[in-house]
Motif scaffolding. Structure first.
Motif, PDB file in Angstrom:
ATOM      1  N   LEU A  81       0.853  -1.189   0.000  1.00 51.38           N
ATOM      2  CA  LEU A  81       0.000   0.000   0.000  1.00 51.38           C
ATOM      3  C   LEU A  81       0.887   1.236   0.000  1.00 51.38           C
ATOM      4  CD1 LEU A  81      -2.836   1.325   0.426  1.00 51.38           C
ATOM      5  CD2 LEU A  81      -2.527   0.991   2.857  1.00 51.38           C
ATOM      6  N   GLY A  82       0.481   2.252  -0.742  1.00 59.11           N
ATOM      7  CA  GLY A  82       1.259   3.487  -0.738  1.00 59.11           C
ATOM      8  C   GLY A  82       0.694   4.500  -1.697  1.00 59.11           C
ATOM      9  N   ASP A  83       1.404   5.634  -1.778  1.00 58.31           N
ATOM     10  CA  ASP A  83       0.914   6.736  -2.602  1.00 58.31           C
ATOM     11  C   ASP A  83       1.665   6.740  -3.936  1.00 58.31           C
ATOM     12  OD1 ASP A  83      -0.691   9.016  -2.888  1.00 58.31           O
ATOM     13  OD2 ASP A  83       1.053  10.289  -2.551  1.00 58.31           O
ATOM     14  N   LEU A  84       0.927   6.616  -5.031  1.00 59.76           N
ATOM     15  CA  LEU A  84       1.533   6.649  -6.374  1.00 59.76           C
ATOM     16  C   LEU A  84       0.738   7.600  -7.256  1.00 59.76           C
ATOM     17  CD1 LEU A  84       2.159   2.863  -7.266  1.00 59.76           C
ATOM     18  CD2 LEU A  84       3.773   4.444  -6.247  1.00 59.76           C
ATOM     19  N   ASN A  85       1.448   8.318  -8.140  1.00 66.03           N
ATOM     20  CA  ASN A  85       0.708   9.130  -9.111  1.00 66.03           C
ATOM     21  C   ASN A  85       0.304   8.252 -10.302  1.00 66.03           C
ATOM     22  OD1 ASN A  85       2.794   9.133 -11.105  1.00 66.03           O
ATOM     23  ND2 ASN A  85       3.830  10.788  -9.991  1.00 66.03           N
ATOM     24  N   ALA A  86      -0.490   8.819 -11.211  1.00 66.85           N
ATOM     25  CA  ALA A  86      -1.063   8.016 -12.304  1.00 66.85           C
ATOM     26  C   ALA A  86       0.020   7.349 -13.148  1.00 66.85           C
ATOM     27  CB  ALA A  86      -1.934   8.904 -13.177  1.00 66.85           C
ATOM     28  N   GLN A 112       7.882  30.786 -19.122  1.00 69.58           N
ATOM     29  CA  GLN A 112       6.808  30.477 -18.167  1.00 69.58           C
ATOM     30  C   GLN A 112       6.640  28.959 -18.100  1.00 69.58           C
ATOM     31  OE1 GLN A 112       4.467  32.161 -16.265  1.00 69.58           O
ATOM     32  NE2 GLN A 112       5.724  33.995 -16.504  1.00 69.58           N
ATOM     33  N   ALA A 113       6.318  28.453 -16.931  1.00 67.78           N
ATOM     34  CA  ALA A 113       6.042  27.017 -16.806  1.00 67.78           C
ATOM     35  C   ALA A 113       4.656  26.723 -17.373  1.00 67.78           C
ATOM     36  CB  ALA A 113       6.114  26.602 -15.354  1.00 67.78           C
ATOM     37  N   THR A 114       4.378  25.467 -17.588  1.00 73.27           N
ATOM     38  CA  THR A 114       3.056  25.084 -18.092  1.00 73.27           C
ATOM     39  C   THR A 114       1.962  25.509 -17.107  1.00 73.27           C
ATOM     40  OG1 THR A 114       1.669  23.234 -18.721  1.00 73.27           O
ATOM     41  CG2 THR A 114       3.358  22.766 -17.110  1.00 73.27           C
ATOM     42  N   LYS A 115       0.791  25.805 -17.660  1.00 75.84           N
ATOM     43  CA  LYS A 115      -0.304  26.235 -16.780  1.00 75.84           C
ATOM     44  C   LYS A 115      -0.919  25.036 -16.069  1.00 75.84           C
ATOM     45  CE  LYS A 115      -1.578  30.497 -19.043  1.00 75.84           C
ATOM     46  NZ  LYS A 115      -1.442  30.613 -20.476  1.00 75.84           N
ATOM     47  N   CYS A 131       3.288  18.856 -13.386  1.00 72.67           N
ATOM     48  CA  CYS A 131       4.434  19.029 -12.480  1.00 72.67           C
ATOM     49  C   CYS A 131       4.606  17.823 -11.554  1.00 72.67           C
ATOM     50  CB  CYS A 131       4.268  20.284 -11.645  1.00 72.67           C
ATOM     51  SG  CYS A 131       4.026  21.767 -12.635  1.00 72.67           S
ATOM     52  N   ILE A 132       3.521  17.133 -11.263  1.00 70.97           N
ATOM     53  CA  ILE A 132       3.550  16.014 -10.311  1.00 70.97           C
ATOM     54  C   ILE A 132       4.592  14.980 -10.723  1.00 70.97           C
ATOM     55  CG2 ILE A 132       2.192  14.047  -9.407  1.00 70.97           C
ATOM     56  CD1 ILE A 132      -0.293  15.865  -9.716  1.00 70.97           C
ATOM     57  N   TYR A 180      12.060  17.656 -13.408  1.00 66.64           N
ATOM     58  CA  TYR A 180      12.683  18.906 -12.950  1.00 66.64           C
ATOM     59  C   TYR A 180      11.919  19.554 -11.799  1.00 66.64           C
ATOM     60  CZ  TYR A 180      15.384  18.646 -17.287  1.00 66.64           C
ATOM     61  OH  TYR A 180      16.224  18.242 -18.296  1.00 66.64           O
ATOM     62  N   ARG A 181      10.947  18.842 -11.228  1.00 65.03           N
ATOM     63  CA  ARG A 181      10.070  19.489 -10.235  1.00 65.03           C
ATOM     64  C   ARG A 181      10.831  20.014  -9.016  1.00 65.03           C
ATOM     65  NH1 ARG A 181       9.319  14.141  -9.967  1.00 65.03           N
ATOM     66  NH2 ARG A 181       9.507  13.083  -7.971  1.00 65.03           N
TER      67      ARG A 181
END
Lengths: 96, 200
Positions: free
Chosen positions: A36-41, B182-185, B190-191, B195-196
């Protein structure tokens, strides 16, 4: 988003590889074959392809269930339960 | 802007345009600060490259008759000094109506719409094919290898080519002048951006 990864894999070395992958993605081991954990899409998708590459689809199975925070709060823990707070991303962020 | 285009000797790749469309800051970090993306560390990238290689080796002579194609050329490297761009086209299809069309393979699933990054990749490839083969290009195709090799057709408008040229000019300005864009809107991007951690 919180994700449950549950698997049933016949072959020992392959099972080990899948569990290592889960750990590499920063998932928390809840039971022997449950993470279990946090993952983005994108991470979810990537982990799914990695598992698909490893397992034998004729005999093995891997489930990847995303779960929203509201449902996670309703999860009931009975017996030897895992630390719910440790798994939720709010607590994890305080470590870094 | 017009002057800059003719003066600059910078030639960018089609991939740079894809990255620019994802977020203009990619160009700045890659070209001005020389910080690599390390995309080769991403499993999906490695897997995608693998799928590309396998596809290259199998069914080499196969011509897509359903798309009214009469012949094709694979892995075509094309350059345009006038447009300041270069890149590789997966397949150049020569169609029955004496036009040509680029075909691009994507290790991706079709999710109800074609992303603008894919669209402009095809538009740029069309520009390059037009110039190098001296043939009309009106449409392009994307093959989604993770959706049972579904093919999506995209018809090009005149405004698409104009927009593509504007994008190239913008990228060259970032590269040549070191302009911090400018960064993307769309903050969702970004997630998962490499380069975040360094992007202000």
């Amino acid at each position: 988003m919180l994700v449950w990864v549950i698997y049933d894999i016949a072959d020992d070395p392959i099972r080990k590889k899948v569990s290592d992958k889960c750990k590499n993605y920063g998932l928390y081991r809840v039971q022997k074959s449950v993470f279990l954990g946090d993952l983005n899409a994108n991470q979810r998708d990537s982990l799914a392809i990695e598992c698909e590459d490893l397992i034998d689809p004729e005999v093995d199975s891997v489930y990847i269930f995303p779960m929203d925070d509201e449902s996670f709060r309703k999860v009931k823990l009975i017996g030897q339960a895992f630390d719910k707070e440790l798994v939720s991303d709010e607590v994890l962020t305080t470590f870094f | 802007m017009e002057e800059l285009e003719s003066e600059s000797s910078t030639i960018i790749t089609i991939s740079d345009v894809l990255e620019y469309l994802f977020c203009p800051r990619f160009i700045y970090f890659m070209y001005c600060l020389d910080i690599p993306q390390h995309e080769e560390n991403r499993f999906k990238v490695i897997k995608g490259r693998d799928v590309h290689k396998k596809r290259q080796m199998t069914n080499r002579e196969y011509v897509r008759k359903k798309l009214n194609c009469i012949s094709k050329e694979s892995e075509v490297y094309v350059v345009s000094k006038a447009h300041h761009i270069k890149g590789i086209v997966d397949e150049v299809l020569f169609l029955e109506d004496n036009t040509a069309a680029p075909l691009e393979y994507k290790f991706a699933e079709y999710k109800d719409k074609v992303f603008s990054t894919y669209k402009y990749q095809l538009v740029l490839q069309a520009l390059l094919i037009k110039e190098n083969y001296n043939i009309e290009v009106q449409k392009g195709y994307i093959c989604y290898t993770r959706s049972n090799s579904m093919i999506k057709e995209l018809a090009f408008k005149l405004s698409d080519f104009k927009k593509a040229n504007d994008i190239i000019k913008d990228i060259i300005q970032i590269v040549d002048k070191g302009k911090y864009p400018q960064a993307t809107k769309s903050k969702n991007k970004c997630i998962d951006c490499c380069y975040r951690n360094i992007c202000a």
